[in-house]
Design a protein around this motif. Structure first.
Motif, PDB file in Angstrom:
ATOM      1  N   VAL A  30      92.333  37.218  -1.080  1.00  0.00           N
ATOM      2  CA  VAL A  30      91.396  37.452  -0.315  1.00  0.00           C
ATOM      3  C   VAL A  30      91.042  36.187   0.733  1.00  0.00           C
ATOM      4  O   VAL A  30      90.928  35.181   0.228  1.00  0.00           O
ATOM      5  CB  VAL A  30      89.970  37.692  -0.903  1.00  0.00           C
ATOM      6  CG1 VAL A  30      88.693  37.752   0.128  1.00  0.00           C
ATOM      7  CG2 VAL A  30      89.961  38.913  -1.906  1.00  0.00           C
ATOM      8  N   VAL A  31      91.309  36.404   1.941  1.00  0.00           N
ATOM      9  CA  VAL A  31      90.901  35.116   2.861  1.00  0.00           C
ATOM     10  C   VAL A  31      89.662  35.568   3.889  1.00  0.00           C
ATOM     11  O   VAL A  31      89.691  36.726   4.368  1.00  0.00           O
ATOM     12  CB  VAL A  31      92.113  35.307   4.164  1.00  0.00           C
ATOM     13  CG1 VAL A  31      91.887  34.134   4.790  1.00  0.00           C
ATOM     14  CG2 VAL A  31      93.619  35.023   3.369  1.00  0.00           C
ATOM     15  N   GLY A  32      88.675  34.713   3.518  1.00  0.00           N
ATOM     16  CA  GLY A  32      87.477  35.096   4.079  1.00  0.00           C
ATOM     17  C   GLY A  32      86.983  34.172   5.248  1.00  0.00           C
ATOM     18  O   GLY A  32      87.353  32.979   5.205  1.00  0.00           O
ATOM     19  N   THR A  33      86.324  34.714   6.274  1.00  0.00           N
ATOM     20  CA  THR A  33      85.658  34.102   7.158  1.00  0.00           C
ATOM     21  C   THR A  33      84.402  34.349   7.499  1.00  0.00           C
ATOM     22  O   THR A  33      84.327  35.711   7.921  1.00  0.00           O
ATOM     23  CB  THR A  33      86.628  34.372   8.702  1.00  0.00           C
ATOM     24  OG1 THR A  33      87.999  33.911   8.382  1.00  0.00           O
ATOM     25  CG2 THR A  33      86.116  33.354   9.708  1.00  0.00           C
ATOM     26  N   ILE A  34      83.448  33.668   7.151  1.00  0.00           N
ATOM     27  CA  ILE A  34      82.115  34.144   7.155  1.00  0.00           C
ATOM     28  C   ILE A  34      81.288  33.382   8.164  1.00  0.00           C
ATOM     29  O   ILE A  34      81.628  32.002   8.269  1.00  0.00           O
ATOM     30  CB  ILE A  34      81.504  33.827   5.812  1.00  0.00           C
ATOM     31  CG1 ILE A  34      82.216  34.265   4.475  1.00  0.00           C
ATOM     32  CG2 ILE A  34      79.937  34.428   5.799  1.00  0.00           C
ATOM     33  CD1 ILE A  34      82.551  35.742   4.674  1.00  0.00           C
ATOM     34  N   THR A  35      80.746  33.663   9.116  1.00  0.00           N
ATOM     35  CA  THR A  35      80.061  33.076  10.199  1.00  0.00           C
ATOM     36  C   THR A  35      78.651  33.287  10.643  1.00  0.00           C
ATOM     37  O   THR A  35      78.203  34.044   9.966  1.00  0.00           O
ATOM     38  CB  THR A  35      80.854  33.550  11.721  1.00  0.00           C
ATOM     39  OG1 THR A  35      80.687  34.913  11.739  1.00  0.00           O
ATOM     40  CG2 THR A  35      82.449  33.231  11.559  1.00  0.00           C
ATOM     41  N   ASP A  36      78.208  32.478  11.239  1.00  0.00           N
ATOM     42  CA  ASP A  36      76.816  32.780  11.446  1.00  0.00           C
ATOM     43  C   ASP A  36      76.776  33.613  12.876  1.00  0.00           C
ATOM     44  O   ASP A  36      77.612  34.108  13.095  1.00  0.00           O
ATOM     45  CB  ASP A  36      76.099  31.475  11.825  1.00  0.00           C
ATOM     46  CG  ASP A  36      76.593  30.491  13.123  1.00  0.00           C
ATOM     47  OD1 ASP A  36      77.482  31.113  13.934  1.00  0.00           O
ATOM     48  OD2 ASP A  36      76.129  29.391  13.177  1.00  0.00           O
ATOM     49  N   ASP A  37      75.356  33.538  13.382  1.00  0.00           N
ATOM     50  CA  ASP A  37      75.113  34.827  14.565  1.00  0.00           C
ATOM     51  C   ASP A  37      76.006  34.372  15.631  1.00  0.00           C
ATOM     52  O   ASP A  37      76.466  35.262  16.584  1.00  0.00           O
ATOM     53  CB  ASP A  37      73.520  34.654  15.058  1.00  0.00           C
ATOM     54  CG  ASP A  37      72.822  35.675  13.882  1.00  0.00           C
ATOM     55  OD1 ASP A  37      73.355  36.682  13.509  1.00  0.00           O
ATOM     56  OD2 ASP A  37      71.845  35.197  13.568  1.00  0.00           O
ATOM     57  N   GLY A  79      79.085  32.990  15.522  1.00  0.00           N
ATOM     58  CA  GLY A  79      80.535  32.717  15.339  1.00  0.00           C
ATOM     59  C   GLY A  79      80.791  31.482  14.658  1.00  0.00           C
ATOM     60  O   GLY A  79      81.984  31.230  14.524  1.00  0.00           O
ATOM     61  N   GLY A  80      79.900  30.621  14.499  1.00  0.00           N
ATOM     62  CA  GLY A  80      80.130  29.307  13.995  1.00  0.00           C
ATOM     63  C   GLY A  80      80.486  29.295  12.318  1.00  0.00           C
ATOM     64  O   GLY A  80      79.790  30.314  11.769  1.00  0.00           O
ATOM     65  N   PRO A  81      80.681  28.187  11.666  1.00  0.00           N
ATOM     66  CA  PRO A  81      80.779  27.944  10.366  1.00  0.00           C
ATOM     67  C   PRO A  81      79.490  28.097   9.795  1.00  0.00           C
ATOM     68  O   PRO A  81      78.502  27.619  10.359  1.00  0.00           O
ATOM     69  CB  PRO A  81      81.616  26.791  10.212  1.00  0.00           C
ATOM     70  CG  PRO A  81      81.157  25.804  11.366  1.00  0.00           C
ATOM     71  CD  PRO A  81      81.060  27.099  12.549  1.00  0.00           C
ATOM     72  N   ILE A  82      79.420  28.588   8.534  1.00  0.00           N
ATOM     73  CA  ILE A  82      78.257  28.648   7.899  1.00  0.00           C
ATOM     74  C   ILE A  82      78.287  28.617   6.229  1.00  0.00           C
ATOM     75  O   ILE A  82      79.201  29.081   5.552  1.00  0.00           O
ATOM     76  CB  ILE A  82      77.462  30.008   8.079  1.00  0.00           C
ATOM     77  CG1 ILE A  82      75.985  30.026   7.493  1.00  0.00           C
ATOM     78  CG2 ILE A  82      77.968  31.043   7.743  1.00  0.00           C
ATOM     79  CD1 ILE A  82      75.069  31.141   8.078  1.00  0.00           C
ATOM     80  N   PRO A  83      77.556  27.881   5.597  1.00  0.00           N
ATOM     81  CA  PRO A  83      77.670  27.589   4.105  1.00  0.00           C
ATOM     82  C   PRO A  83      77.319  29.143   3.489  1.00  0.00           C
ATOM     83  O   PRO A  83      76.449  29.799   4.120  1.00  0.00           O
ATOM     84  CB  PRO A  83      76.660  26.595   3.598  1.00  0.00           C
ATOM     85  CG  PRO A  83      76.683  25.751   4.887  1.00  0.00           C
ATOM     86  CD  PRO A  83      76.712  26.737   6.160  1.00  0.00           C
ATOM     87  N   CYS A  84      77.934  29.491   2.489  1.00  0.00           N
ATOM     88  CA  CYS A  84      77.695  30.789   1.840  1.00  0.00           C
ATOM     89  C   CYS A  84      78.034  30.931   0.470  1.00  0.00           C
ATOM     90  O   CYS A  84      78.874  30.047  -0.147  1.00  0.00           O
ATOM     91  CB  CYS A  84      78.156  31.883   2.616  1.00  0.00           C
ATOM     92  SG  CYS A  84      80.090  31.895   2.705  1.00  0.00           S
ATOM     93  N   LYS A  85      77.663  32.017  -0.308  1.00  0.00           N
ATOM     94  CA  LYS A  85      78.241  32.252  -1.404  1.00  0.00           C
ATOM     95  C   LYS A  85      78.712  33.573  -1.288  1.00  0.00           C
ATOM     96  O   LYS A  85      78.148  34.603  -0.826  1.00  0.00           O
ATOM     97  CB  LYS A  85      77.273  32.045  -2.648  1.00  0.00           C
ATOM     98  CG  LYS A  85      76.138  33.223  -2.871  1.00  0.00           C
ATOM     99  CD  LYS A  85      75.036  32.766  -4.093  1.00  0.00           C
ATOM    100  CE  LYS A  85      73.983  33.750  -4.310  1.00  0.00           C
ATOM    101  NZ  LYS A  85      72.971  33.339  -5.189  1.00  0.00           N
ATOM    102  N   LEU A 116      88.586  39.181   4.856  1.00  0.00           N
ATOM    103  CA  LEU A 116      87.096  39.288   4.475  1.00  0.00           C
ATOM    104  C   LEU A 116      86.330  38.793   5.421  1.00  0.00           C
ATOM    105  O   LEU A 116      86.304  37.594   5.573  1.00  0.00           O
ATOM    106  CB  LEU A 116      86.662  38.882   3.045  1.00  0.00           C
ATOM    107  CG  LEU A 116      84.933  38.960   2.900  1.00  0.00           C
ATOM    108  CD1 LEU A 116      84.553  40.352   2.634  1.00  0.00           C
ATOM    109  CD2 LEU A 116      84.795  38.135   1.455  1.00  0.00           C
ATOM    110  N   ALA A 117      85.678  39.506   6.404  1.00  0.00           N
ATOM    111  CA  ALA A 117      84.882  38.775   7.494  1.00  0.00           C
ATOM    112  C   ALA A 117      83.416  39.687   7.636  1.00  0.00           C
ATOM    113  O   ALA A 117      83.244  40.444   7.070  1.00  0.00           O
ATOM    114  CB  ALA A 117      85.718  39.551   8.849  1.00  0.00           C
ATOM    115  N   ALA A 118      82.829  38.562   7.614  1.00  0.00           N
ATOM    116  CA  ALA A 118      81.114  38.776   7.446  1.00  0.00           C
ATOM    117  C   ALA A 118      80.207  37.808   8.611  1.00  0.00           C
ATOM    118  O   ALA A 118      80.817  36.750   8.489  1.00  0.00           O
ATOM    119  CB  ALA A 118      80.656  38.887   6.366  1.00  0.00           C
ATOM    120  N   LYS A 119      79.239  38.363   9.291  1.00  0.00           N
ATOM    121  CA  LYS A 119      78.161  37.738   9.890  1.00  0.00           C
ATOM    122  C   LYS A 119      77.212  37.648   9.180  1.00  0.00           C
ATOM    123  O   LYS A 119      76.447  38.663   8.802  1.00  0.00           O
ATOM    124  CB  LYS A 119      78.320  38.211  11.376  1.00  0.00           C
ATOM    125  CG  LYS A 119      77.315  37.336  12.306  1.00  0.00           C
ATOM    126  CD  LYS A 119      77.406  37.917  13.747  1.00  0.00           C
ATOM    127  CE  LYS A 119      76.373  39.162  13.673  1.00  0.00           C
ATOM    128  NZ  LYS A 119      76.008  39.544  15.108  1.00  0.00           N
TER     129      LYS A 119
END
Length: 896
Positions: free
Chosen positions: A368-375, A377-383, A452-455
């Motif tokens: 799974v290659v994940g790219t989770i961004t903020d509103d 489109g920038g980097p954001i810590p997450c779980k 896996l992409a999510a905003k």
């Protein structure tokens, strides 16, 4: 050149380039060169190091006050750190020769048989060095001498303990050692190899003991006998068991103690030390694309019984030695937890001196290659949590780990690459309670990358407030074994904007981990501690900021006072020359504190004077504010802390309430409780510690398990609000709003209370209740069922201004709860059933203009208490001075 300078110079020129062993006392000038590293490293200046080119060991300074940490105590003269030089990874809490019964008070060192040199500052070097510690005889106790020998080229310490009886009568003796290697370790004795071990497969460290002239008990031929990791390791000398020493008698035990990076390696070393030939095995685990780092190599004997295991390195390799008769044995390469399954291979025969080369080829995993961004489109810590649908949940690692813990992954920048078994998974992506969570499903195929992409949208507006957790833990105390990096990842992923480091009885810091993650701008921090005395639960207090003094015991923090909790908290409050700080009472029994010291149900002085040094009190669980105890509730019980706090407010204690997670492990852990503090900045990088202290002490705090609750009181033109105890007297001054912790002047007794509640998409609230002097006002109880028009399903669930009429001074507390909701799996299985709830600190309303006066109402439940409350006061015994902590907390920790 002094002896120490010469020793240090030799170290700096080339440790390992000159074949020799050394004893050196740790000091500021050499610690960076010779002190070991690792999750459980406990060395301080004044301890003694033995090292050569292969291993390094720390022997704690022989002193009555030397403790490794809160739970690993009386370690003087014992091994507190032990690891290899090539791969520093100390996981040892303590190796107690003589099972911790000795009280070592003197030490000396020698090299190559020369005369020993005694003292606190030791430095010798040679082909073989010795450090010796002595425990004098006492009534009913023998004299005990322990010698630690290290020779050039040895990958073990030779530990020799001699029990002797200089007295006139017999004394009992126990020929035993004790080891503290906690929680993720397993321990056993193998009878055939006469070796005892403590093995941590996950963190990749094994400690082993091989006696000479004695047998490990309960070693039985052909058996591996497991025992509890904290149980003593007993030995039976070849000359026969010894239970007592006659006058003039003695007994000596010799054993070799060593670290290894796996149990497979440790068992090979043990066989070599016993003079038994072995066969070298080079195992490689790979897939079609290359090495498989971290795969487990397990070896089973011909009958299928497990022999030992170990993890391969970054190159997919593991080298170890096996018994000569292991040709029919099997090797299993296992990466099931990472979606690769396992493969079994025969070891095969090998002649003496030969090496078995064995390669295990595993299938490719799903990735799974994940790219989770903020509103933006920038980097954001997450779980990111993975829940199997028709396949098991993944198990990436123990709850004491970091980055990948059980079925969740932490990312400091929203990027992740996860190896996982093929199948379909429900995925929850989150970043605390100000963000909508994203729930989706993915189907992961074998031998391929699944995106896996999510905003993550920050929907809850918290302008003027910052989130905080004042109480969390990680490994340095001995109370838990969690990675401190994992704790910081957890805090970041939950969007905690201020998190002091508050480990038990040791001042420590999260700042280096934030710096390592490049996340210093996302969370403010400072050094602090929890001072944990033995009278539970009264004698636990947090304080921050505190100045960390690396190299000093407990990080330079104060010691506990188990006899007098009042003296303990006073010491803590006045620490660092009485510099300003937050002092917090942790999970208290307020009945015991206020007036029932011995909890016998009868009034006494309690520990009430502690409250004069406190700034805030933990009052969770918040749910109990809606379920007050019955009048006949047993007052000796410690439940209903928040209700007792309400009683205290009515008695005149203006001590703000806070809620914290007290998180000890890294599977979710932090995040399910937090405090919102009034703040002049919303940017964590600009948070000033002085502002945190001021907001905390003033009670400008809202406590929550998720909902963001705001409450602002105002009055007519005749009323003036003030942020403090005394009302502003100027009638010409414009009316000011009053929030939690503030005092509002309203001589007409009419108050407009604006209440606003926000929630993200993963929980709801359906009730808002106003408490007047601790009592829920039936006219100010608003529910979704009875007042549907007041509630919405939008982010702003509730936004109403209600009128409160008072005929006397009163404090107002607002609470909101989701009685038909819960936090769900966003906060993990341990907290999923908790109700979303938030409670403000009180707004004080002065009705008669004479300053706020408490009403003394005990709310129908008895409570022993003094006639006059102790009040927190200014603790500086000298003129005011600038606070060194009053500045941005990052990128550098101001308390360091």
């Amino acid at each position: 050149m002094t002896r120490r300078a010469l020793s240090l110079a030799v170290c700096l020129v080339g440790l390992g380039s000159l074949p020799a062993a050394e004893v050196v006392t740790l000091a500021p000038g050499n610690a960076a060169v010779v002190a070991p590293a690792g999750k459980e490293a406990d060395w301080i200046h004044g301890d003694h190091v033995l090292h050569n080119d292969l291993i390094v060991a720390v022997i704690a300074k022989p002193a009555a006050t030397r403790h490794a940490n809160m739970t690993v105590r009386n370690v003087g003269g014992c091994i507190i750190d032990l690891t290899s030089r090539e791969r520093p990874n100390d996981q040892l809490s303590c190796y107690y020769p003589a099972a911790g019964l000795a009280e070592f008070r003197t030490a000396s060192a020698s090299a190559d048989g020369e005369a020993p040199v005694a003292g606190d500052d030791l430095a010798v070097r040679g082909s073989r060095v010795r450090l010796e510690a002595v425990s004098a005889a006492a009534a009913g106790r023998p004299a005990i001498t322990v010698a630690y020998d290290l020779a050039d080229g040895d990958d073990f310490l030779t530990v020799t303990t001699t029990w002797s009886n200089p007295g006139a009568g017999p004394v009992p003796v126990s020929v035993a050692d004790r080891v503290r290697a906690d929680r993720t370790f397993t321990s056993a004795v193998a009878g055939d190899d006469n070796v005892a071990w403590w093995d941590d497969e996950w963190f990749g460290q094994t400690y082993a003991v091989v006696p000479t002239g004695a047998r490990c008990k309960p070693g039985r031929p052909g058996e591996v006998v497991h025992f509890k990791e904290r149980d003593p390791l007993e030995f039976v000398p070849d000359a026969g068991p010894v239970a007592a020493l006659p006058p003039g008698g003695s007994v000596t035990l010799v054993r070799r103690v060593f670290p290894a990076d796996s149990l497979l390696a440790a068992r090979g070393i043990a066989r070599r030390l016993a003079g038994r030939e072995g066969v070298r095995v080079n195992a490689t685990v790979r897939d079609a694309a290359g090495p498989v780092p971290g795969a487990i190599v397990k070896v089973a004997d011909a009958a299928g019984g497990r022999y030992a295991a170990g993890r391969v390195d970054a190159e997919g390799r593991l080298t170890f030695a096996m018994p000569r008769d292991a040709a029919a044995w099997k090797l299993v390469a296992d990466a099931t937890a990472r979606g690769r399954g396992s493969v079994e291979l025969p070891l095969g025969p090998a002649a003496a001196g030969e090496t078995i080369e064995i390669e295990a080829l595993l299938p490719r995993p799903g990735i799974v290659v994940g790219t989770i961004t903020d509103d933006d489109g920038g980097p954001i810590p997450c779980k990111v949590q993975f829940r199997g649908r028709g396949v098991p949940d993944p198990d990436f690692g123990p709850d004491s780990g970091d980055t990948a813990v059980k079925n969740l992954v932490y990312s400091a920048d929203g990027r992740l690459r996860v190896e996982i078994a093929p199948g379909t998974y429900d995925v929850v992506v989150s970043r605390g309670s100000e963000y909508d969570a994203v729930t989706t499903s993915i189907t992961v195929a074998a031998d391929g990358a699944t995106p896996l992409a999510a905003k993550l949208s920050r929907v809850v507006a918290t302008g003027g407030w910052i989130s905080s957790d004042f109480h969390s833990h990680s490994t340095p105390s001995g109370d838990n074994t969690s990675s401190q990096l994992g704790r910081v990842q957890n805090l970041l992923a939950e969007q905690v904007e201020f998190g002091p480091c508050t480990e038990h009885n040791r001042i420590s810091s999260y700042a280096p981990h934030l710096e390592r993650l490049g996340a210093g701008h996302l969370m403010a921090t400072c050094s602090g501690m929890e001072l944990t005395g033995s009278l539970l639960p009264v004698n636990h207090q947090n304080a921050f900021p505190l100045v960390e003094r690396p190299g000093e015991q407990d990080g330079g923090g104060p010691t506990v006072n188990n006899d007098d909790p009042v003296a303990q908290v006073e010491r803590l409050a006045l620490w660092d020359d009485a510099a300003d700080k937050v002092v917090q009472m942790n999970h208290p029994n307020l009945v015991q504190v206020l007036g029932d010291r011995d909890t016998d149900g009868k009034a006494d002085a309690g520990f009430e004077k502690m409250l004069g040094f406190m700034d805030v009190i933990e009052v969770h669980p918040l749910e109990e504010i809606f379920t007050p105890p019955a009048p006949d509730f047993d007052p000796r019980r410690r439940e209903h802390t928040v209700f007792r706090w309400l009683q205290m407010l009515n008695l005149g204690y203006r001590l703000p309430g806070v809620v914290n997670t007290d998180a000890h492990y890294n599977f979710h852990g932090s995040g399910f409780l937090r405090n919102y503090l009034a703040s002049p900045t919303d940017d964590p990088a600009k948070i000033r510690i002085g502002d945190v202290i001021a907001a905390s002490k003033a009670g400008r705090v809202v406590m929550t398990s998720g909902p963001f609750l705001e409450a602002v009181a105002s009055a007519g033109e005749e009323a003036v609000a003030s942020a403090g105890e005394e009302a502003v007297a100027s009638a010409g001054e414009a009316t000011k709003p009053a929030g939690p912790g503030d005092t509002l002047r309203s001589e007409a007794g009419r108050v407009s209370l604006q209440i606003r509640v926000q929630c993200p998409n993963w929980f709801d609230v359906d009730r808002v209740q106003v408490f007047v002097n601790g009592r829920p006002d039936p006219a100010l109880n608003f529910t979704r069922r009875d007042h549907a028009g007041m509630f919405t399903r939008d982010v702003v669930r509730f936004d109403q201004t209600v009128s409160v009429t008072l005929d006397r001074d009163a404090h107002l507390i607002v609470a909101t709860v989701g009685e038909g909701s819960n936090l769900g799996l966003v906060m993990g299985p341990d907290h999923a059933e908790r109700r979303p709830i938030a409670v403000t600190n009180p707004i004080f309303v002065d009705v008669d203009g004479g300053g706020f006066k408490p009403n003394g109402d005990l709310l129908g439940v008895p409570l022993h208490h003094p006639a006059e409350p102790s009040r927190p006061g200014h603790r500086h015994p000298h003129a005011a001075h600038p606070h060194p902590h009053d500045g941005p907390s990052l990128p550098r920790d101001p308390a360091r």
